[in-house]
Structures are given as C-alpha cells and as structure tokens.
Design a protein around this motif. Structure first.
Motif, PDB file in Angstrom:
ATOM      1  N   PRO A 104     -66.878  77.066 -13.952  1.00 21.70           N
ATOM      2  CA  PRO A 104     -68.240  77.050 -13.875  1.00 21.70           C
ATOM      3  C   PRO A 104     -68.689  77.039 -15.252  1.00 21.70           C
ATOM      4  O   PRO A 104     -68.267  77.427 -16.206  1.00 21.70           O
ATOM      5  N   GLU A 105     -69.886  76.318 -15.413  1.00 21.13           N
ATOM      6  CA  GLU A 105     -70.378  76.002 -16.617  1.00 21.13           C
ATOM      7  C   GLU A 105     -71.073  77.289 -16.902  1.00 21.13           C
ATOM      8  O   GLU A 105     -71.783  78.082 -16.518  1.00 21.13           O
ATOM      9  N   ALA A 106     -71.029  77.739 -18.426  1.00 20.71           N
ATOM     10  CA  ALA A 106     -71.548  79.005 -19.049  1.00 20.71           C
ATOM     11  C   ALA A 106     -73.143  78.732 -19.017  1.00 20.71           C
ATOM     12  O   ALA A 106     -73.711  77.712 -19.106  1.00 20.71           O
ATOM     13  N   GLU A 107     -73.941  79.895 -18.398  1.00 22.61           N
ATOM     14  CA  GLU A 107     -75.351  79.849 -18.457  1.00 22.61           C
ATOM     15  C   GLU A 107     -75.887  80.359 -19.546  1.00 22.61           C
ATOM     16  O   GLU A 107     -77.147  80.659 -19.714  1.00 22.61           O
ATOM     17  N   THR A 108     -75.199  80.188 -20.773  1.00 21.48           N
ATOM     18  CA  THR A 108     -75.805  80.812 -21.997  1.00 21.48           C
ATOM     19  C   THR A 108     -76.801  79.939 -22.628  1.00 21.48           C
ATOM     20  O   THR A 108     -76.704  78.656 -22.497  1.00 21.48           O
ATOM     21  N   ALA A 109     -77.697  80.709 -23.256  1.00 18.56           N
ATOM     22  CA  ALA A 109     -78.882  79.669 -23.880  1.00 18.56           C
ATOM     23  C   ALA A 109     -78.045  79.202 -25.218  1.00 18.56           C
ATOM     24  O   ALA A 109     -77.360  79.876 -25.763  1.00 18.56           O
ATOM     25  N   PRO A 110     -78.589  77.877 -25.809  1.00 15.98           N
ATOM     26  CA  PRO A 110     -78.109  77.632 -27.018  1.00 15.98           C
ATOM     27  C   PRO A 110     -78.709  78.398 -28.025  1.00 15.98           C
ATOM     28  O   PRO A 110     -79.499  79.156 -28.108  1.00 15.98           O
ATOM     29  N   ALA A 111     -77.689  78.502 -29.118  1.00 13.63           N
ATOM     30  CA  ALA A 111     -77.764  79.565 -30.136  1.00 13.63           C
ATOM     31  C   ALA A 111     -79.080  79.338 -31.147  1.00 13.63           C
ATOM     32  O   ALA A 111     -79.779  80.344 -31.450  1.00 13.63           O
ATOM     33  N   HIS A 112     -79.592  78.064 -31.083  1.00  9.54           N
ATOM     34  CA  HIS A 112     -80.934  77.984 -31.996  1.00  9.54           C
ATOM     35  C   HIS A 112     -82.261  78.305 -31.340  1.00  9.54           C
ATOM     36  O   HIS A 112     -83.263  78.195 -32.089  1.00  9.54           O
ATOM     37  N   LEU A 113     -82.244  78.699 -29.994  1.00  7.70           N
ATOM     38  CA  LEU A 113     -83.263  78.978 -29.265  1.00  7.70           C
ATOM     39  C   LEU A 113     -83.823  80.329 -29.980  1.00  7.70           C
ATOM     40  O   LEU A 113     -83.095  81.303 -30.179  1.00  7.70           O
ATOM     41  N   ASP A 114     -85.357  80.493 -30.042  1.00 11.40           N
ATOM     42  CA  ASP A 114     -85.946  81.597 -30.206  1.00 11.40           C
ATOM     43  C   ASP A 114     -85.995  82.569 -29.380  1.00 11.40           C
ATOM     44  O   ASP A 114     -85.649  82.372 -27.811  1.00 11.40           O
ATOM     45  N   GLU A 115     -86.137  83.982 -29.509  1.00 16.93           N
ATOM     46  CA  GLU A 115     -86.167  84.963 -28.463  1.00 16.93           C
ATOM     47  C   GLU A 115     -87.232  84.597 -27.176  1.00 16.93           C
ATOM     48  O   GLU A 115     -86.666  84.853 -26.002  1.00 16.93           O
ATOM     49  N   ALA A 116     -88.492  84.217 -27.423  1.00 17.52           N
ATOM     50  CA  ALA A 116     -89.031  83.960 -26.407  1.00 17.52           C
ATOM     51  C   ALA A 116     -88.811  82.754 -25.385  1.00 17.52           C
ATOM     52  O   ALA A 116     -88.583  82.734 -24.319  1.00 17.52           O
ATOM     53  N   SER A 117     -88.058  81.906 -26.014  1.00 12.20           N
ATOM     54  CA  SER A 117     -87.519  80.682 -25.138  1.00 12.20           C
ATOM     55  C   SER A 117     -86.443  81.204 -24.420  1.00 12.20           C
ATOM     56  O   SER A 117     -86.126  80.776 -23.184  1.00 12.20           O
ATOM     57  N   ARG A 118     -85.606  81.989 -25.075  1.00 12.12           N
ATOM     58  CA  ARG A 118     -84.500  82.543 -24.367  1.00 12.12           C
ATOM     59  C   ARG A 118     -84.685  83.416 -23.011  1.00 12.12           C
ATOM     60  O   ARG A 118     -84.446  83.400 -21.908  1.00 12.12           O
ATOM     61  N   ARG A 119     -85.939  84.082 -23.238  1.00 13.22           N
ATOM     62  CA  ARG A 119     -86.484  84.943 -22.239  1.00 13.22           C
ATOM     63  C   ARG A 119     -86.969  84.213 -20.855  1.00 13.22           C
ATOM     64  O   ARG A 119     -86.605  84.440 -19.819  1.00 13.22           O
ATOM     65  N   VAL A 120     -87.662  83.057 -21.262  1.00 12.81           N
ATOM     66  CA  VAL A 120     -88.043  82.213 -20.079  1.00 12.81           C
ATOM     67  C   VAL A 120     -86.862  81.699 -19.604  1.00 12.81           C
ATOM     68  O   VAL A 120     -86.920  81.327 -18.237  1.00 12.81           O
ATOM     69  N   LEU A 121     -86.157  81.035 -20.323  1.00 16.15           N
ATOM     70  CA  LEU A 121     -84.637  80.485 -19.630  1.00 16.15           C
ATOM     71  C   LEU A 121     -84.141  81.222 -18.657  1.00 16.15           C
ATOM     72  O   LEU A 121     -83.722  80.932 -17.600  1.00 16.15           O
ATOM     73  N   GLU A 122     -83.858  82.423 -19.156  1.00 11.98           N
ATOM     74  CA  GLU A 122     -83.299  83.530 -18.252  1.00 11.98           C
ATOM     75  C   GLU A 122     -83.928  83.684 -16.857  1.00 11.98           C
ATOM     76  O   GLU A 122     -83.513  84.025 -15.766  1.00 11.98           O
ATOM     77  N   ALA A 123     -85.369  83.396 -16.972  1.00 13.62           N
ATOM     78  CA  ALA A 123     -86.253  83.572 -15.931  1.00 13.62           C
ATOM     79  C   ALA A 123     -86.235  82.468 -14.827  1.00 13.62           C
ATOM     80  O   ALA A 123     -86.758  82.573 -13.807  1.00 13.62           O
ATOM     81  N   VAL A 124     -86.022  81.369 -15.528  1.00 11.93           N
ATOM     82  CA  VAL A 124     -86.072  80.257 -14.637  1.00 11.93           C
ATOM     83  C   VAL A 124     -84.713  79.896 -13.834  1.00 11.93           C
ATOM     84  O   VAL A 124     -83.718  80.178 -14.467  1.00 11.93           O
ATOM     85  N   THR A 125     -85.003  79.558 -12.674  1.00 13.73           N
ATOM     86  CA  THR A 125     -83.769  79.410 -11.572  1.00 13.73           C
ATOM     87  C   THR A 125     -83.883  77.838 -11.431  1.00 13.73           C
ATOM     88  O   THR A 125     -84.530  77.167 -11.709  1.00 13.73           O
ATOM     89  N   TYR A 126     -82.622  77.622 -10.408  1.00 16.49           N
ATOM     90  CA  TYR A 126     -82.695  76.091  -9.960  1.00 16.49           C
ATOM     91  C   TYR A 126     -83.693  76.048  -8.773  1.00 16.49           C
ATOM     92  O   TYR A 126     -83.747  74.801  -8.280  1.00 16.49           O
ATOM     93  N   GLU A 127     -84.155  76.841  -8.316  1.00 16.39           N
ATOM     94  CA  GLU A 127     -85.517  76.620  -7.428  1.00 16.39           C
ATOM     95  C   GLU A 127     -86.705  76.812  -8.103  1.00 16.39           C
ATOM     96  O   GLU A 127     -86.780  77.423  -9.035  1.00 16.39           O
ATOM     97  N   PRO A 128     -87.623  75.923  -7.666  1.00 17.09           N
ATOM     98  CA  PRO A 128     -88.900  75.757  -8.488  1.00 17.09           C
ATOM     99  C   PRO A 128     -89.676  77.290  -8.560  1.00 17.09           C
ATOM    100  O   PRO A 128     -89.622  77.981  -7.522  1.00 17.09           O
ATOM    101  N   VAL A 129     -90.143  77.618  -9.710  1.00 15.42           N
ATOM    102  CA  VAL A 129     -90.883  78.927 -10.056  1.00 15.42           C
ATOM    103  C   VAL A 129     -91.895  78.584 -10.631  1.00 15.42           C
ATOM    104  O   VAL A 129     -92.152  77.828 -11.377  1.00 15.42           O
ATOM    105  N   ASP A 130     -93.430  79.199 -10.032  1.00 15.72           N
ATOM    106  CA  ASP A 130     -94.536  78.754 -10.654  1.00 15.72           C
ATOM    107  C   ASP A 130     -94.842  79.773 -11.787  1.00 15.72           C
ATOM    108  O   ASP A 130     -94.168  80.679 -12.248  1.00 15.72           O
ATOM    109  N   SER A 131     -95.810  79.220 -12.602  1.00 19.78           N
ATOM    110  CA  SER A 131     -96.152  80.023 -13.759  1.00 19.78           C
ATOM    111  C   SER A 131     -96.515  81.228 -13.804  1.00 19.78           C
ATOM    112  O   SER A 131     -96.185  82.273 -14.625  1.00 19.78           O
ATOM    113  N   ASP A 132     -97.386  81.582 -12.871  1.00 16.99           N
ATOM    114  CA  ASP A 132     -97.781  82.945 -12.548  1.00 16.99           C
ATOM    115  C   ASP A 132     -96.533  84.001 -12.536  1.00 16.99           C
ATOM    116  O   ASP A 132     -96.361  85.151 -13.109  1.00 16.99           O
ATOM    117  N   SER A 133     -95.573  83.399 -11.513  1.00 20.63           N
ATOM    118  CA  SER A 133     -94.230  84.447 -11.503  1.00 20.63           C
ATOM    119  C   SER A 133     -93.440  84.643 -12.605  1.00 20.63           C
ATOM    120  O   SER A 133     -92.910  85.474 -12.780  1.00 20.63           O
TER     121      SER A 133
END
Length: 383
Positions: free
Chosen positions: A317-346
């Motif tokens: 299985p491919e690791a789901e870790t974020a690239p090291a160069h991303l800032d904290e905000a981008s990491r937090r968003v990436l962790e919240a996004v799934t493979y199913e569509p998620v709307d902006s409000d959620s």
C-alpha cells in the motif's frame, strides 16, 4: 450418424484439417460445440453424409461446402481461403495451434465452443504461466486507469501473465502496467493478429510482442474487427485464465459479458469497487452483489487463487503521508480530504479553517497533484 468409409480429406495433414474446419463458412462456436458433443473425432464431420450433416444442425453454408468438397474436392473459394491463411501465417510468423496440437491450452478445451485453431503471434510460452484477465471500461476514469496499471504491474511482476483485449481504457492500462513491470502480457483479439485493433494500440501491440508477450485470435489473418466478434472473443479471455478482474464496468458493458462467461466456466471473478456516485463502477458493484470477490489489494486476488503468495509483496500500500515541503495548513487539509468528494463547507468544519484559508491551501494541493476538484467538491487523487 453416418460417416463415409473413405473421407475425402485423407490426404491432408492433421493441422491442415483443423485449419480447414476453422475456415468453413457458417460455423460458429455453438456449431463447433455440437460437433464436439456428437463426434468422438471432430474431423469426421468432413466425411459425413448430407443427411447426417443436416441432423447435426449445421448451417446450410457449411453443409453445402462439405457436400461440394465430397463430390468434387475442395472447392476453389475454400481452397483459396486456406492457402491464403497459410501463406499469411508463414509470412508473418503466426503459429496455428490446432485442436490436437500438444500446445493447445488444456484449459480452453473445457469451455463451451472452444475454437478448432488458435492463431498465435509471439511467444506461446506466455500461456504456460498462470493467466489472469483484467477487463473494464473503454472510457475509464483516471482512478480506473491507475488501478489497472498498478494491479497489472504487481501481478505480472509476481509471475502471472496478464490477459486482456488490447482495447482502449482499462485493457490498454493493464497491458501497459504488465510491461512496465518487465512481466508478460497476452492480448486476445476479435480480429486477425496481423492487424491489432484499435489502430491507436499498434505501438502497444509491438511493445507487447517485443517483451515476450503474445497475441491470440481464433480468426485468420486479415480478419477485420466486427462488432459481433467481440462477445465471441470474450469467452477466450475468460477461458484462458484462472480468474477475471473487472476494474470498471457500467451496467451494460462487454466486461460484464466476460465476467458472466467466467462464472459459467468456473473461473474466479474479482471486482474493484468505487464511488456510489460513479456510473462506470456500477457493473462492478452488481458483480459483487452476485458473488464476485471484492478486491482492494492484490493480496485479495492471490489469497483467493491460492498461488504465489510472493505476488502480494509486489504491491505494498502506498503511504498516505504528505510531502515534507507542505506547510501545516496544507497538511491539515490533505488529511481531511478523502477519495470520495467532500464539499468546502465540510472541509472548513473538519479543519477549523476559514473559507479563504481553505481555498488557498486547496489551490496549492491541486498544483501539487494531490487533490482534484469534482462536481461534488474535492477529493484525493490516486496513483
């Protein structure tokens, strides 16, 4: 059934006799199955009386060709077809594997309507490995392409011959994945092996052959692709394999035909699930409801087939870790996004971020190729 004492084909070699059977006008897999069911030696058909041929239920064109041959020898049209096919096979290096040939695949003998001959271009040894078919939509999604490539890569690296139909979409991705691993792949065609179809995949067919793969057809060289030949071809895809993996398929697709043929032939059927909002995977979901094995990893396939446990290690299985160069905000968003569509409000609620900050982070993630925008919001990109 009445058979003549001295069949008029006695001067032909065995291979030529079966080659002739394959070229008889009007014959299809159903007729060939009747011949196999009724006659101990299929070549006896060439010496049967007109009444016996009629009793077998053979079509008029077939009976006329056989009766004319018995009366006057091999009629010119059939003789020319046989000579032309043999000439083309010799010129293009195509092997004709007939019903009694020791290299005729044993698994194929036991399907309904096995072909009297196979036209093979490439290395016939590709069929000596355990074969697994991979089929799916010609209009596959990006995820579908990625799944097909990754699964085929792992299976081929682990010793399977990946079998498909050389079509656009999932078929092509499966062949490409197998080739990228340095493994073996087999293309089963509805047309002649001298003219790969579609034309866009001529280069892929060449790569397949150069890598030690194989192109197979029951149709002689020069046969063009016709719509009614594809469903007949599908029984060979499933019949040559231990199982069939359906990657993406709509509710009306040739892939479902192949899967149902596999079930009838006693082969395993595997299906990769997807989003309930994606029409191109509804066929897979239906197959799973009907008893197909739900597949998430290569291990699911290998454990079901009980062969080569080492295959599963080829696809960790491919690791789901974020690239090291991303800032904290981008990491937090990436962790919240799934493979199913998620709307902006959620996403705002899940991350605790303001809409403007979320949008800025999402733009960065899209530029990195980590997420994508869809009609339902945002989702992770796979592969």
């Amino acid at each position: 059934m009445t058979v003549m004492e001295r069949p008029p084909f006695s001067g032909l070699e065995t291979g030529d006799t079966y080659h002739l059977l394959a070229l008889l006008p009007g014959m299809n897999p159903e007729h060939w199955q009747v011949v196999l069911d009724q006659l101990e030696d299929p070549t006896q058909i060439l010496g049967m009386t007109p009444d016996s041929l009629r009793a077998l239920g053979l079509p008029p064109a077939t009976r006329q060709a056989l009766t004319a041959w018995q009366a006057h020898g091999l009629e010119p049209t059939t003789r020319q077809r046989l000579a032309h096919a043999q000439q083309q096979c010799g010129y293009l290096g195509i092997r004709v594997i007939h019903w009694c040939h020791p290299e005729y695949p044993e698994v194929l003998r036991h399907i309904h309507g096995p072909p009297p001959v196979l036209y093979c271009r490439g290395d016939i040894a590709a069929l000596d490995r355990p074969c697994l078919a991979m089929v799916g939509s010609r209009h596959a999604s990006r995820d579908g392409h990625n799944h097909a490539r990754r699964f085929a890569h792992a299976l081929a690296a682990g010793g399977f011959s990946v079998v498909s139909g050389l079509a656009l979409g999932i078929d092509g991705a499966a062949h490409e994945g197998a080739l990228e691993s340095g493994g073996t792949t087999v293309g089963i065609l509805a047309n002649g092996v001298d003219r790969p179809y579609p034309r866009r995949h001529e280069g892929l067919a060449g790569d397949l052959l150069q890598a030690g793969g194989l192109l197979v057809s029951e149709r002689p060289p020069g046969t063009p692709a016709r719509a009614h030949l594809f469903p007949q071809r599908n029984r060979l895809i499933s019949g040559l394999c231990r199982g069939v993996v359906v990657v993406e398929a709509g509710l009306r697709s040739g892939s479902l035909i192949t899967a149902r043929l596999a079930m009838e032939q006693g082969r395993e059927v595997f299906a990769i699930p997807g989003s309930i909002h994606q029409p191109s995977v509804r066929g897979c979901h239906r197959l799973i409801r009907e008893g197909a094995v739900l597949v998430e990893t290569v291990e699911d396939i290998v454990s079901e087939l009980g062969v080569w446990e080492s295959v599963s290690s080829q696809m960790e299985p491919e690791a789901e870790t974020a690239p090291a160069h991303l800032d904290e905000a981008s990491r937090r968003v990436l962790e919240a996004v799934t493979y199913e569509p998620v709307d902006s409000d959620s996403l705002c609620r899940a991350t605790g971020m303001a809409a403007s900050d979320l949008l800025q982070a999402m733009l960065l993630l899209e530029m990195e190729g980590l997420v994508e925008s869809t009609s339902g919001g945002y989702r992770r990109r796979s592969g």
